[in-house]
Design a protein around this motif. Structure first.
Motif, PDB file in Angstrom:
ATOM      1  N   ALA A 138       0.829  -1.196   0.000  1.00  0.00           N
ATOM      2  CA  ALA A 138       0.000   0.000   0.000  1.00  0.00           C
ATOM      3  C   ALA A 138       0.867   1.251   0.000  1.00  0.00           C
ATOM      4  O   ALA A 138       1.863   1.335   0.725  1.00  0.00           O
ATOM      5  N   GLY A 139       0.488   2.213  -0.826  1.00  0.00           N
ATOM      6  CA  GLY A 139       1.258   3.431  -0.984  1.00  0.00           C
ATOM      7  C   GLY A 139       2.258   3.387  -2.113  1.00  0.00           C
ATOM      8  O   GLY A 139       2.811   4.435  -2.486  1.00  0.00           O
ATOM      9  N   GLY A 140       2.486   2.215  -2.669  1.00  0.00           N
ATOM     10  CA  GLY A 140       3.440   2.061  -3.748  1.00  0.00           C
ATOM     11  C   GLY A 140       2.844   2.377  -5.101  1.00  0.00           C
ATOM     12  O   GLY A 140       1.698   2.817  -5.221  1.00  0.00           O
ATOM     13  N   SER A 141       3.644   2.120  -6.138  1.00  0.00           N
ATOM     14  CA  SER A 141       3.259   2.460  -7.503  1.00  0.00           C
ATOM     15  C   SER A 141       3.511   1.304  -8.450  1.00  0.00           C
ATOM     16  O   SER A 141       4.408   0.483  -8.238  1.00  0.00           O
ATOM     17  N   LEU A 142       2.721   1.251  -9.499  1.00  0.00           N
ATOM     18  CA  LEU A 142       2.920   0.342 -10.615  1.00  0.00           C
ATOM     19  C   LEU A 142       2.563   1.069 -11.895  1.00  0.00           C
ATOM     20  O   LEU A 142       1.722   1.971 -11.889  1.00  0.00           O
ATOM     21  N   ARG A 143       3.180   0.657 -12.984  1.00  0.00           N
ATOM     22  CA  ARG A 143       2.847   1.181 -14.291  1.00  0.00           C
ATOM     23  C   ARG A 143       2.456   0.030 -15.202  1.00  0.00           C
ATOM     24  O   ARG A 143       3.270  -0.842 -15.510  1.00  0.00           O
ATOM     25  N   LEU A 144       1.214   0.032 -15.639  1.00  0.00           N
ATOM     26  CA  LEU A 144       0.718  -0.978 -16.554  1.00  0.00           C
ATOM     27  C   LEU A 144       0.882  -0.505 -17.987  1.00  0.00           C
ATOM     28  O   LEU A 144       0.740   0.676 -18.285  1.00  0.00           O
ATOM     29  N   SER A 145       1.164  -1.455 -18.865  1.00  0.00           N
ATOM     30  CA  SER A 145       1.297  -1.169 -20.282  1.00  0.00           C
ATOM     31  C   SER A 145       0.333  -2.027 -21.073  1.00  0.00           C
ATOM     32  O   SER A 145       0.058  -3.163 -20.706  1.00  0.00           O
ATOM     33  N   CYS A 146      -0.163  -1.489 -22.159  1.00  0.00           N
ATOM     34  CA  CYS A 146      -1.015  -2.225 -23.082  1.00  0.00           C
ATOM     35  C   CYS A 146      -0.516  -1.961 -24.490  1.00  0.00           C
ATOM     36  O   CYS A 146      -0.664  -0.844 -25.002  1.00  0.00           O
ATOM     37  N   ALA A 147       0.070  -2.975 -25.088  1.00  0.00           N
ATOM     38  CA  ALA A 147       0.562  -2.867 -26.452  1.00  0.00           C
ATOM     39  C   ALA A 147      -0.541  -3.270 -27.415  1.00  0.00           C
ATOM     40  O   ALA A 147      -1.108  -4.355 -27.294  1.00  0.00           O
ATOM     41  N   ALA A 148      -0.834  -2.400 -28.359  1.00  0.00           N
ATOM     42  CA  ALA A 148      -1.912  -2.617 -29.311  1.00  0.00           C
ATOM     43  C   ALA A 148      -1.360  -2.802 -30.710  1.00  0.00           C
ATOM     44  O   ALA A 148      -0.413  -2.129 -31.115  1.00  0.00           O
ATOM     45  N   SER A 149      -1.971  -3.708 -31.438  1.00  0.00           N
ATOM     46  CA  SER A 149      -1.642  -3.890 -32.847  1.00  0.00           C
ATOM     47  C   SER A 149      -2.931  -3.999 -33.639  1.00  0.00           C
ATOM     48  O   SER A 149      -3.932  -4.531 -33.153  1.00  0.00           O
ATOM     49  N   GLY A 150      -2.901  -3.494 -34.859  1.00  0.00           N
ATOM     50  CA  GLY A 150      -4.078  -3.521 -35.696  1.00  0.00           C
ATOM     51  C   GLY A 150      -4.172  -2.267 -36.543  1.00  0.00           C
ATOM     52  O   GLY A 150      -3.320  -1.380 -36.460  1.00  0.00           O
ATOM     53  N   ARG A 151      -5.222  -2.196 -37.313  1.00  0.00           N
ATOM     54  CA  ARG A 151      -5.387  -1.073 -38.216  1.00  0.00           C
ATOM     55  C   ARG A 151      -6.035   0.117 -37.533  1.00  0.00           C
ATOM     56  O   ARG A 151      -6.847  -0.048 -36.622  1.00  0.00           O
ATOM     57  N   THR A 152      -5.691   1.288 -37.981  1.00  0.00           N
ATOM     58  CA  THR A 152      -6.285   2.567 -37.585  1.00  0.00           C
ATOM     59  C   THR A 152      -6.422   2.733 -36.081  1.00  0.00           C
ATOM     60  O   THR A 152      -7.457   3.188 -35.585  1.00  0.00           O
ATOM     61  N   ILE A 153      -5.367   2.389 -35.351  1.00  0.00           N
ATOM     62  CA  ILE A 153      -5.410   2.498 -33.895  1.00  0.00           C
ATOM     63  C   ILE A 153      -5.627   3.942 -33.455  1.00  0.00           C
ATOM     64  O   ILE A 153      -6.193   4.184 -32.393  1.00  0.00           O
ATOM     65  N   SER A 154      -5.218   4.903 -34.255  1.00  0.00           N
ATOM     66  CA  SER A 154      -5.384   6.308 -33.898  1.00  0.00           C
ATOM     67  C   SER A 154      -6.836   6.745 -33.861  1.00  0.00           C
ATOM     68  O   SER A 154      -7.148   7.814 -33.327  1.00  0.00           O
ATOM     69  N   MET A 155      -7.743   5.947 -34.398  1.00  0.00           N
ATOM     70  CA  MET A 155      -9.162   6.260 -34.392  1.00  0.00           C
ATOM     71  C   MET A 155      -9.890   5.677 -33.180  1.00  0.00           C
ATOM     72  O   MET A 155     -11.101   5.826 -33.069  1.00  0.00           O
ATOM     73  N   TYR A 156      -9.173   5.054 -32.289  1.00  0.00           N
ATOM     74  CA  TYR A 156      -9.780   4.287 -31.201  1.00  0.00           C
ATOM     75  C   TYR A 156      -9.788   5.045 -29.884  1.00  0.00           C
ATOM     76  O   TYR A 156      -8.983   5.946 -29.645  1.00  0.00           O
ATOM     77  N   THR A 157     -10.729   4.642 -29.045  1.00  0.00           N
ATOM     78  CA  THR A 157     -10.684   4.956 -27.629  1.00  0.00           C
ATOM     79  C   THR A 157     -10.089   3.756 -26.906  1.00  0.00           C
ATOM     80  O   THR A 157     -10.488   2.617 -27.153  1.00  0.00           O
ATOM     81  N   MET A 158      -9.131   4.010 -26.025  1.00  0.00           N
ATOM     82  CA  MET A 158      -8.483   2.965 -25.254  1.00  0.00           C
ATOM     83  C   MET A 158      -8.863   3.128 -23.788  1.00  0.00           C
ATOM     84  O   MET A 158      -8.835   4.235 -23.258  1.00  0.00           O
ATOM     85  N   GLY A 159      -9.199   2.024 -23.153  1.00  0.00           N
ATOM     86  CA  GLY A 159      -9.631   2.080 -21.776  1.00  0.00           C
ATOM     87  C   GLY A 159      -8.949   1.060 -20.896  1.00  0.00           C
ATOM     88  O   GLY A 159      -8.387   0.069 -21.379  1.00  0.00           O
ATOM     89  N   TRP A 160      -8.981   1.323 -19.598  1.00  0.00           N
ATOM     90  CA  TRP A 160      -8.558   0.367 -18.585  1.00  0.00           C
ATOM     91  C   TRP A 160      -9.745   0.043 -17.695  1.00  0.00           C
ATOM     92  O   TRP A 160     -10.459   0.945 -17.246  1.00  0.00           O
ATOM     93  N   PHE A 161      -9.931  -1.241 -17.457  1.00  0.00           N
ATOM     94  CA  PHE A 161     -10.948  -1.741 -16.551  1.00  0.00           C
ATOM     95  C   PHE A 161     -10.289  -2.652 -15.539  1.00  0.00           C
ATOM     96  O   PHE A 161      -9.168  -3.115 -15.737  1.00  0.00           O
ATOM     97  N   ARG A 162     -10.994  -2.929 -14.461  1.00  0.00           N
ATOM     98  CA  ARG A 162     -10.479  -3.870 -13.482  1.00  0.00           C
ATOM     99  C   ARG A 162     -11.619  -4.709 -12.922  1.00  0.00           C
ATOM    100  O   ARG A 162     -12.774  -4.281 -12.896  1.00  0.00           O
ATOM    101  N   GLN A 163     -11.269  -5.893 -12.470  1.00  0.00           N
ATOM    102  CA  GLN A 163     -12.244  -6.794 -11.890  1.00  0.00           C
ATOM    103  C   GLN A 163     -11.624  -7.480 -10.679  1.00  0.00           C
ATOM    104  O   GLN A 163     -10.657  -8.229 -10.815  1.00  0.00           O
ATOM    105  N   ALA A 164     -12.193  -7.215  -9.523  1.00  0.00           N
ATOM    106  CA  ALA A 164     -11.759  -7.838  -8.288  1.00  0.00           C
ATOM    107  C   ALA A 164     -12.532  -9.133  -8.077  1.00  0.00           C
ATOM    108  O   ALA A 164     -13.623  -9.310  -8.626  1.00  0.00           O
ATOM    109  N   PRO A 165     -11.998 -10.054  -7.278  1.00  0.00           N
ATOM    110  CA  PRO A 165     -12.701 -11.313  -7.026  1.00  0.00           C
ATOM    111  C   PRO A 165     -14.108 -11.082  -6.494  1.00  0.00           C
ATOM    112  O   PRO A 165     -14.309 -10.318  -5.551  1.00  0.00           O
ATOM    113  N   GLY A 166     -15.079 -11.730  -7.111  1.00  0.00           N
ATOM    114  CA  GLY A 166     -16.461 -11.613  -6.691  1.00  0.00           C
ATOM    115  C   GLY A 166     -17.138 -10.318  -7.066  1.00  0.00           C
ATOM    116  O   GLY A 166     -18.288 -10.098  -6.667  1.00  0.00           O
TER     117      GLY A 166
END
Length: 123
Positions: A14-42
């Motif tokens: 607790a109190g620490g830091s992390l940096r998540l990365s998401c590498a994307a491949s595909g066509r016309t990525i500049s036209m996209y909205t990119m999001g982060w979601f999370r799901q905890a147990p239950g």
């Protein structure tokens, strides 16, 4: 078609830091909205943050404002989630997501999903 691969998860105190990365491949990525979601147990999947790739507009859920920052690197086709001041309640599997355009708003209507990366925050 868009392929998404997350990385950067792990175990942090607790109190620490992390940096998540998401590498994307595909066509016309500049036209996209990119999001982060999370799901905890239950728990249901929860929106965390999003960025409209082309213009850099960002959105955050209230619980992470001031602690998390979403950003993108156009040259690398990568979106990041910098997570600071982590709390145990941030523990979840974090997923990267993408959709074409912005219809449905920043929280909804994503078409492509990564496999997820585990973030565990200990007390």
């Amino acid at each position: 078609q868009v392929q998404l691969v997350e990385s950067g998860g792990g175990l942090v105190q607790a109190g620490g830091s992390l940096r998540l990365s998401c590498a994307a491949s595909g066509r016309t990525i500049s036209m996209y909205t990119m999001g982060w979601f999370r799901q905890a147990p239950g728990k249901e999947r929860e929106f965390v943050a999003a960025v409209v790739w082309s213009i850099g507009i960002t959105y955050y859920t209230d619980s992470v404002k001031g602690r998390f920052t979403i950003s993108r690197d156009n040259a690398k086709n990568t979106v990041y989630l910098q997570m600071n001041s982590l709390k145990p309640e941030d523990t979840a599997v974090y997923y990267c997501a993408a959709k074409m355009g912005t219809r449905g708003g920043p929280r909804n209507s994503y078409d492509y999903w990564g496999q997820g990366t585990q973030v565990t925050v200990s007390s």
